[in-house]
Design an enzyme around this catalytic site. Sequence first.
Site, PDB file in Angstrom:
ATOM      1  N   GLU A 347      -1.942  20.686  41.710  1.00  8.74           N
ATOM      2  CA  GLU A 347      -2.423  20.674  40.327  1.00  8.74           C
ATOM      3  C   GLU A 347      -1.316  20.379  39.320  1.00  8.74           C
ATOM      4  O   GLU A 347      -0.257  21.008  39.337  1.00  8.74           O
ATOM      5  CB  GLU A 347      -3.068  22.016  39.979  1.00  8.74           C
ATOM      6  CG  GLU A 347      -3.633  22.077  38.560  1.00  8.74           C
ATOM      7  CD  GLU A 347      -4.143  23.448  38.170  1.00  8.74           C
ATOM      8  OE1 GLU A 347      -4.301  23.683  36.959  1.00  8.74           O
ATOM      9  OE2 GLU A 347      -4.366  24.284  39.072  1.00  8.74           O
ATOM     10  N   SER A 350      -5.361  20.676  34.035  1.00 11.39           N
ATOM     11  CA  SER A 350      -6.696  21.269  34.123  1.00 11.39           C
ATOM     12  C   SER A 350      -7.416  21.050  32.805  1.00 11.39           C
ATOM     13  O   SER A 350      -6.807  21.120  31.731  1.00 11.39           O
ATOM     14  CB  SER A 350      -6.623  22.767  34.452  1.00 11.39           C
ATOM     15  OG  SER A 350      -6.009  23.486  33.410  1.00 11.39           O
ATOM     16  N   ARG A 388       7.064  20.302  36.135  1.00 13.44           N
ATOM     17  CA  ARG A 388       6.186  20.058  37.282  1.00 13.44           C
ATOM     18  C   ARG A 388       5.844  18.577  37.446  1.00 13.44           C
ATOM     19  O   ARG A 388       5.822  18.055  38.562  1.00 13.44           O
ATOM     20  CB  ARG A 388       4.900  20.887  37.174  1.00 13.44           C
ATOM     21  CG  ARG A 388       4.006  20.728  38.408  1.00 13.44           C
ATOM     22  CD  ARG A 388       2.781  21.612  38.376  1.00 13.44           C
ATOM     23  NE  ARG A 388       3.117  23.016  38.555  1.00 13.44           N
ATOM     24  CZ  ARG A 388       2.219  23.974  38.776  1.00 13.44           C
ATOM     25  NH1 ARG A 388       0.923  23.651  38.840  1.00 13.44           N
ATOM     26  NH2 ARG A 388       2.593  25.223  38.920  1.00 13.44           N
TER      27      ARG A 388
END
Length: 424
Positions: A347, A350, A388
């Site tokens: 992920e 979102s 990330r």
Amino acid sequence: MLDIAFIRQNAELVRAAIKNKRFDLDLDELFSVDKQRREAITVLDEKRARKNQVAAAIPKAPKEERPKLVEEGKEIKAAIEKLEPELAEITRRYEGLMLLVPSVPRPEVPVGQGEEDNVEIRKVGTPRRFDFKPLDHVELMDKLGLVNTEGPRRYAGARSYALIGNGALLELAVTRFVIDLLVQRGLTMVIPPVMVKERAMQGTGFFPIGKEDAYAITADELFLIGTSEVPLVSLHADDTLDEAQLPIRYAGLSPCFRREAGAHGKDTRGLYRVHQFTKVEQVVFCLPDEEIAEKEHYRLLDNAEAILTALEIPYRVALACTGEIGLGQTRKHEVESWMPGRGTYSETHSCSTMGDFQARRSNIRLRLANGSLVYPYTLNNTAIASPRILIPLLENHQNPDGSVTVPKALVPYMGGTTVLTPKA
């Protein structure tokens, strides 16, 4: 927060939401406390009304009747003084329970326990097949001199890092590219406060559940945000918006902080899960209409996909199951980028529809064209979170010699640099 009238009228629907979202709440306890609260309010209102009647009657009453009325007034006053703190305690319990009631998931949300029950919608791009042994982001960043972890972990603790040289420039490049894309797509840029009061965290649904993940500045009764969703929604706390203002579309840039209290020992290698990161978040206020909210949801999702496409990162989109969506979310899509070092999609974004959950908790009202007052809907979506995003960016664009090709979309933001080469 849901409307208590809705909860009473749709008890079984709410019970199912509690169960399927895996929250621990006794709805019967809420109904019991709600009943006590309503009864206490009725009694107290009656006592206050009678107190006013007695006070008005005393000057007009015959002399021989006044002592009786005075005595009744004293008794009522004593009863009110006893009832008021009792009602305050009942109200405190009621409000505490109401904060734990989850939103009802949309009908299309699959029932499930964890990410294995999410439903894949599509995959975009093909994971690269390397004709050499690829490095993971930790090895690449070390070879390229993009990060320092040893020093920061000595003076700042576990999960700390410092982006160095091209590592810092790469994060800035990605961030600025994303900001430009979102502004071109009609979002208003905001750099909000990163320290907020508890009410902002509670209003957006991050408290009381999740409080253990927030860093507290106890001396000033403030908290560091874990996403700029908190201050962006709270920009309009206690406001009454006008229908003509909607939709409001914000993009917030901020450093973010999370204790990762529930992730002890998980994802400790590299920069996948850290305590401090930089994030561009999208937040939308729209009319309380499911069809309009759905369009805004997919508009936000398209922004995230456009970013990954421009960065030439393969990804997949999945509809999150009930066990994977939060307290206030009625629908959530997860966007997972292909990370060769992890050998899987993980992920990075979102996208969530919140209904009027945050507006109710934050007291954000909306005056419609006909004059009536309602609560607007809110939505949010990650545009980018770094470091990330640097994981798939570096791993997918690496070369046999350990260099990394800069995606074309980022070259202008990297001062024309097309390849990051290993340090001497």
